[in-house]
Design a protein around this motif. Structure first.
Motif, PDB file in Angstrom:
ATOM      1  N   LYS A 138     -77.859   0.823  10.232  1.00  0.00           N
ATOM      2  CA  LYS A 138     -77.240  -0.376   9.673  1.00  0.00           C
ATOM      3  C   LYS A 138     -75.779  -0.123   9.341  1.00  0.00           C
ATOM      4  O   LYS A 138     -75.407   0.990   8.975  1.00  0.00           O
ATOM      5  CB  LYS A 138     -77.960  -0.796   8.385  1.00  0.00           C
ATOM      6  CG  LYS A 138     -79.431  -1.074   8.554  1.00  0.00           C
ATOM      7  CD  LYS A 138     -80.103  -1.286   7.218  1.00  0.00           C
ATOM      8  CE  LYS A 138     -81.604  -1.405   7.415  1.00  0.00           C
ATOM      9  NZ  LYS A 138     -82.319  -1.507   6.156  1.00  0.00           N
ATOM     10  N   VAL A 139     -74.983  -1.188   9.455  1.00  0.00           N
ATOM     11  CA  VAL A 139     -73.597  -1.164   8.995  1.00  0.00           C
ATOM     12  C   VAL A 139     -73.361  -2.455   8.227  1.00  0.00           C
ATOM     13  O   VAL A 139     -74.077  -3.435   8.415  1.00  0.00           O
ATOM     14  CB  VAL A 139     -72.576  -1.040  10.155  1.00  0.00           C
ATOM     15  CG1 VAL A 139     -72.743   0.268  10.891  1.00  0.00           C
ATOM     16  CG2 VAL A 139     -72.652  -2.211  11.104  1.00  0.00           C
ATOM     17  N   THR A 140     -72.367  -2.437   7.348  1.00  0.00           N
ATOM     18  CA  THR A 140     -72.006  -3.643   6.613  1.00  0.00           C
ATOM     19  C   THR A 140     -70.605  -4.051   7.041  1.00  0.00           C
ATOM     20  O   THR A 140     -69.663  -3.264   6.968  1.00  0.00           O
ATOM     21  CB  THR A 140     -72.039  -3.391   5.089  1.00  0.00           C
ATOM     22  OG1 THR A 140     -73.352  -2.938   4.745  1.00  0.00           O
ATOM     23  CG2 THR A 140     -71.729  -4.661   4.326  1.00  0.00           C
ATOM     24  N   PHE A 141     -70.514  -5.293   7.519  1.00  0.00           N
ATOM     25  CA  PHE A 141     -69.246  -5.827   7.988  1.00  0.00           C
ATOM     26  C   PHE A 141     -69.016  -7.157   7.282  1.00  0.00           C
ATOM     27  O   PHE A 141     -69.808  -8.078   7.423  1.00  0.00           O
ATOM     28  CB  PHE A 141     -69.274  -6.015   9.512  1.00  0.00           C
ATOM     29  CG  PHE A 141     -67.992  -6.531  10.085  1.00  0.00           C
ATOM     30  CD1 PHE A 141     -66.854  -5.737  10.123  1.00  0.00           C
ATOM     31  CD2 PHE A 141     -67.905  -7.824  10.589  1.00  0.00           C
ATOM     32  CE1 PHE A 141     -65.673  -6.207  10.658  1.00  0.00           C
ATOM     33  CE2 PHE A 141     -66.723  -8.305  11.120  1.00  0.00           C
ATOM     34  CZ  PHE A 141     -65.600  -7.495  11.152  1.00  0.00           C
ATOM     35  N   ASN A 142     -67.920  -7.251   6.506  1.00  0.00           N
ATOM     36  CA  ASN A 142     -67.622  -8.465   5.729  1.00  0.00           C
ATOM     37  C   ASN A 142     -68.829  -8.930   4.916  1.00  0.00           C
ATOM     38  O   ASN A 142     -69.225 -10.087   4.982  1.00  0.00           O
ATOM     39  CB  ASN A 142     -67.148  -9.600   6.648  1.00  0.00           C
ATOM     40  CG  ASN A 142     -65.787  -9.342   7.223  1.00  0.00           C
ATOM     41  OD1 ASN A 142     -65.032  -8.522   6.714  1.00  0.00           O
ATOM     42  ND2 ASN A 142     -65.461 -10.035   8.294  1.00  0.00           N
ATOM     43  N   THR A 143     -69.405  -8.026   4.201  1.00  0.00           N
ATOM     44  CA  THR A 143     -70.573  -8.249   3.332  1.00  0.00           C
ATOM     45  C   THR A 143     -71.837  -8.659   4.090  1.00  0.00           C
ATOM     46  O   THR A 143     -72.831  -9.044   3.471  1.00  0.00           O
ATOM     47  CB  THR A 143     -70.288  -9.291   2.215  1.00  0.00           C
ATOM     48  OG1 THR A 143     -70.139 -10.586   2.796  1.00  0.00           O
ATOM     49  CG2 THR A 143     -69.053  -8.938   1.400  1.00  0.00           C
ATOM     50  N   THR A 144     -71.842  -8.569   5.407  1.00  0.00           N
ATOM     51  CA  THR A 144     -73.026  -8.900   6.203  1.00  0.00           C
ATOM     52  C   THR A 144     -73.635  -7.603   6.724  1.00  0.00           C
ATOM     53  O   THR A 144     -72.948  -6.780   7.317  1.00  0.00           O
ATOM     54  CB  THR A 144     -72.644  -9.801   7.395  1.00  0.00           C
ATOM     55  OG1 THR A 144     -72.031 -10.977   6.894  1.00  0.00           O
ATOM     56  CG2 THR A 144     -73.861 -10.175   8.212  1.00  0.00           C
ATOM     57  N   GLU A 145     -74.933  -7.438   6.521  1.00  0.00           N
ATOM     58  CA  GLU A 145     -75.617  -6.258   7.028  1.00  0.00           C
ATOM     59  C   GLU A 145     -75.983  -6.483   8.492  1.00  0.00           C
ATOM     60  O   GLU A 145     -76.610  -7.483   8.843  1.00  0.00           O
ATOM     61  CB  GLU A 145     -76.886  -5.964   6.215  1.00  0.00           C
ATOM     62  CG  GLU A 145     -77.542  -4.677   6.611  1.00  0.00           C
ATOM     63  CD  GLU A 145     -78.733  -4.323   5.739  1.00  0.00           C
ATOM     64  OE1 GLU A 145     -78.574  -3.474   4.847  1.00  0.00           O
ATOM     65  OE2 GLU A 145     -79.811  -4.916   5.969  1.00  0.00           O
ATOM     66  N   ILE A 146     -75.590  -5.553   9.312  1.00  0.00           N
ATOM     67  CA  ILE A 146     -75.858  -5.626  10.750  1.00  0.00           C
ATOM     68  C   ILE A 146     -76.740  -4.444  11.119  1.00  0.00           C
ATOM     69  O   ILE A 146     -76.424  -3.293  10.815  1.00  0.00           O
ATOM     70  CB  ILE A 146     -74.542  -5.585  11.555  1.00  0.00           C
ATOM     71  CG1 ILE A 146     -73.679  -6.805  11.190  1.00  0.00           C
ATOM     72  CG2 ILE A 146     -74.816  -5.535  13.050  1.00  0.00           C
ATOM     73  CD1 ILE A 146     -72.278  -6.762  11.741  1.00  0.00           C
ATOM     74  N   ILE A 147     -77.848  -4.751  11.793  1.00  0.00           N
ATOM     75  CA  ILE A 147     -78.802  -3.726  12.195  1.00  0.00           C
ATOM     76  C   ILE A 147     -78.762  -3.581  13.717  1.00  0.00           C
ATOM     77  O   ILE A 147     -78.889  -4.579  14.437  1.00  0.00           O
ATOM     78  CB  ILE A 147     -80.238  -4.070  11.740  1.00  0.00           C
ATOM     79  CG1 ILE A 147     -80.257  -4.298  10.223  1.00  0.00           C
ATOM     80  CG2 ILE A 147     -81.212  -2.996  12.171  1.00  0.00           C
ATOM     81  CD1 ILE A 147     -81.515  -4.967   9.711  1.00  0.00           C
ATOM     82  N   VAL A 148     -78.607  -2.358  14.192  1.00  0.00           N
ATOM     83  CA  VAL A 148     -78.603  -2.097  15.635  1.00  0.00           C
ATOM     84  C   VAL A 148     -80.047  -2.153  16.115  1.00  0.00           C
ATOM     85  O   VAL A 148     -80.898  -1.370  15.680  1.00  0.00           O
ATOM     86  CB  VAL A 148     -77.986  -0.704  15.953  1.00  0.00           C
ATOM     87  CG1 VAL A 148     -78.054  -0.424  17.451  1.00  0.00           C
ATOM     88  CG2 VAL A 148     -76.567  -0.619  15.436  1.00  0.00           C
TER      89      VAL A 148
END
Length: 152
Positions: A138-148
């Motif tokens: 997971k990464v957080t981009f602009n307060t949004t959690e993104i899961i690969v």
């Protein structure tokens, strides 16, 4: 559609993007060259010199754009789209819980019946976060959690 076919189609989309950009820049440079060589000295000398100077500046600007476009074309030529990747890197096609990305060059949005994929440069903020990650991370981009979810 097979993921390898999708990846090839996206790569072709990026390649066409670069080719069109190079063609456009070459055409504009040729137009300026023609304008510079065909312009005759008028009775208003200062006006003539100003016009030539403007054309020279435009030619220099296009020369810089051409150099940048050629660098992008070289980068695209180094990408191996057949190689299966375990970790996200240059040439990765990534499906996340939010969007799909192809990390290569900034060529905009690729759309087909099967998928919508954002073609992004490795220098973009989201790509920098995703680089080196694997499926499930997971990464957080602009307060949004993104899961690969998948890497091709």
């Amino acid at each position: 559609m097979l993921k390898t076919t999708l990846k090839k189609n996206i790569f072709t989309f990026c390649n066409d993007f670069v080719t069109n950009r190079l063609t456009r820049i070459h055409s504009q440079i040729q137009e300026i060259q023609t304008a510079l060589t065909s312009e005759t000295k008028s009775s208003a000398g200062d006006k003539h010199e100003t016009g030539r100077a403007m054309l020279q500046l435009e030619r220099e600007k296009l020369g810089q754009q051409l150099a940048e476009a050629e660098k992008v074309a070289q980068l695209l030529g180094k990408i191996d789209i057949v190689k299966q990747q375990e970790y996200i890197g240059l040439g990765s096609l990534i499906k996340t819980n939010k969007f799909s990305y192809f990390i290569a060059i900034s060529a905009g949005e690729y759309k087909s019946k099967e998928a919508t994929v954002f073609c992004i440069s490795a220098a973009t903020p989201i790509a920098k976060l995703l680089m080196g990650k694997s499926v499930g991370e997971k990464v957080t981009f602009n307060t949004t959690e993104i899961i690969v979810e998948e890497i091709y």
